[in-house]
Design an enzyme around this catalytic site. Structure first.
Site, mmCIF file in Angstrom:
data_model
loop_
_atom_site.group_PDB
_atom_site.id
_atom_site.type_symbol
_atom_site.label_atom_id
_atom_site.label_comp_id
_atom_site.label_asym_id
_atom_site.label_seq_id
_atom_site.Cartn_x
_atom_site.Cartn_y
_atom_site.Cartn_z
ATOM 1 N N GLY A 143 0.817 -1.199 0.000
ATOM 2 C CA GLY A 143 0.000 0.000 0.000
ATOM 3 C C GLY A 143 0.854 1.254 0.000
ATOM 4 N N ASN B 288 -8.530 8.995 4.658
ATOM 5 C CA ASN B 288 -8.276 9.045 3.221
ATOM 6 C C ASN B 288 -9.273 8.211 2.428
ATOM 7 O OD1 ASN B 288 -5.970 10.633 3.687
ATOM 8 N ND2 ASN B 288 -4.692 8.830 3.948
ATOM 9 N N GLY C 271 2.266 5.010 1.300
ATOM 10 C CA GLY C 271 2.599 5.657 2.553
ATOM 11 C C GLY C 271 3.919 5.210 3.144
ATOM 12 N N GLU D 186 -0.156 -1.478 -6.892
ATOM 13 C CA GLU D 186 -0.830 -0.290 -7.416
ATOM 14 C C GLU D 186 0.185 0.820 -7.657
ATOM 15 O OE1 GLU D 186 -4.670 -0.105 -4.623
ATOM 16 O OE2 GLU D 186 -2.737 -0.276 -3.610
ATOM 17 N N GLY E 197 -7.050 0.607 -2.392
ATOM 18 C CA GLY E 197 -7.022 -0.731 -2.955
ATOM 19 C C GLY E 197 -6.801 -1.825 -1.940
#
Length: 502
Positions: A266, A381, A268, A291, A385
């Site tokens: 993910g 946020n 971040g 992603e 995904g």
């Protein structure tokens, strides 16, 4: 027309449609649904939304804005401050927009990233009136070559009545050829996505649309916003070590090889730092099916650890951006960017056996995960995904630091205040304290594993006391319902989840 313009528009018919951002934005009217390119601050349009915000300050203008994921260049901020957003989907990270969402001023549709164009294609969200897409260039056929993201851009352009193209001279032309545009047919005549490996290419390198749909072309020369991820710290390095050790045990048990399985991470700081921890790991010939390709992706390439990376966007820190885009040809044969309905497609994720590593705001003692809502009510946020991957991964891993706010908040709580990923979709919880392997465990066993491995003092004893009282009441998933959110309520009142003195 200068040579740069000539080189970037191959279709002579379209050279007459070069215009200003304000004139292009005039195609967007009050009440329209607008699809804009952009996925995690990459490949987003820059000038047209700013011109739209300027117009919204002078006249009534509110739109439904759809994107791939988050936008850069303060676009969400500008549109929110101009009161131009009536509705927004499927993901955002802007604090000004976030505040407007939590005040109820902007209606926010928090969606799995694989689903946005599915509901558009089915007519559930109504038609896309205008698509605004950033491009490297337009081919002789009128096909659009995207820039640093694909996201939902291809489907927006295909579904929209009109298309506005921003050709960005700041984006390297070496991006051309990096994309793999494959669009599924409408149900029920849909064929399987023919992806068997992360490195497979199954589509085209540009977005094919009739050139007459392109209503306006705007030239810009503005780079993407860079990512704001922080470098690894002691806690994120510890999380990475716990995962490397875990994968080592999986290899020893014969469940994985030294190349693991395709990795997803993910966005971040935590996810990027965890992936960066693989640089010094014993694993080799790794692949990614993810992603967002972040700094750690290219660190792994440079370390000789990563063989190939498939994603939907490239989002980098300032220094890494200069390095990677300055020598993109060096990575080009190891990269592919896909539409997010392919990068995040549940069936492909399950078929390829993805190892999914995502982050949590909080998790509870049974493994339920909250990714989106602070205190159960305030949107942060969005789910992004993470749900696409968690439900379908070979291994679904959620990472978080065990405490926040200087120890006043525990990331492991009796019951999460909002559920995005249920206990049925979570295999591993890992913090800097340790790793809890939840596979094959009943709820009571999961609670024991999470508390023992993932929680520091004094919250560890507080959770043990809670579990003892809950188990005395019985149940498959024991809880003390009148106390399940006591920690959240105490934080709301006092600013700390820790018991009040005295």
């Amino acid at each position: 027309m200068n040579d740069a313009y000539q080189d970037r528009i191959g279709c002579p018919l379209l050279r007459e449609r070069i215009t200003t951002a304000a004139e292009a934005a005039a195609h967007i009217r009050d009440g329209m649904t607008v699809g804009m390119s952009g996925f995690t601050r990459a490949g987003d349009v820059k000038l047209v939304p700013a011109a739209l915000a300027e117009r919204a300050r002078r006249e009534p203008l509110r739109i439904t804005l759809l994107t791939g994921a988050s936008l850069g260049n303060d676009t969400d901020k500008l549109l929110t401050e101009a009161h131009a957003l009536a509705r927004r989907a499927p993901f955002q990270v802007d604090p000004v927009l976030r505040a407007a969402i939590n005040r109820g001023e902007v209606m926010y549709i928090d969606q799995h990233l694989s689903e946005t164009v599915e509901v558009l294609r089915a007519g559930h969200l109504g038609p896309v009136d205008v698509a605004v897409i950033e491009a490297v260039r337009i081919l002789d056929s009128g096909a659009i070559v995207p820039t640093t993201s694909v996201g939902n851009s291809a489907s927006f352009a295909i579904l929209a009545e009109k298309v506005i193209v921003e050709i960005n001279l700041a984006q390297p032309q070496a991006l051309e050829g990096l994309h793999d545009i494959w669009i599924p047919k409408k149900r029920p005549m849909r064929e399987p996505i023919p992806l068997m490996h992360a490195e497979d290419r199954v589509g085209t390198t540009a977005i094919a649309i009739p050139p007459e749909k392109i209503a306006a072309i705007v030239f810009t020369n503005q780079p993407d916003s860079t990512s704001s991820v922080l470098p690894p710290d002691a806690e994120t390095a510890a999380i990475a070590r716990h995962l490397v050790d875990f994968f080592g045990r999986e290899i020893a048990a014969g469940r994985l090889t030294n190349s693991l399985l395709p990795l997803q991470a993910g966005i971040g700081t935590i996810a990027n730092a965890v992936m960066a921890g693989f640089v010094d790991s014993p694993f080799e010939h790794l692949t990614m099916y993810s992603e967002v390709l972040q700094d750690s992706t290219f660190d792994l390439f440079d370390a000789g650890k990563l063989a190939f990376a498939s994603g939907s966007s490239i989002t980098l820190s300032p220094e890494k951006s200069r390095q990677v885009f300055g020598e993109l040809e060096r990575y080009a044969d190891k990269l592919v960017l896909r539409p997010q309905e392919v990068s995040n497609h549940p069936e492909v994720i399950r078929r390829l056996g993805i190892i999914a590593i995502n982050t949590a705001l909080e998790a509870d003692i049974y493994g339920n995960v909250n990714s989106t809502h602070v205190g159960g009510t305030h949107m942060m946020n969005g789910i992004g995904g993470s749900g696409d991957f968690a439900r379908n991964a070979y291994l679904s891993i959620f990472a978080t630091k065990s405490i926040a706010k200087g120890g006043k908040v525990s990331s492991i709580v009796p019951m999460v205040s909002h559920v995005d990923h249920t206990e049925h979709d979570v295999d591993i919880i890992v913090t800097e304290q340790g790793l809890a392997d939840l596979r094959g465990l009943a709820p009571r066993e999961r609670a024991t594993a999470i508390i023992a491995n993932c929680v520091p003092a004094p919250y560890q004893q507080m959770l043990r006391d809670y579990v003892l009282e809950a188990q005395a009441r019985g149940g498959q998933t024991p809880h003390v319902l009148e106390q399940a959110f006591a920690w959240h309520e105490r934080y709301r009142r006092t600013g700390s989840m820790l018991p009040e003195a005295g």
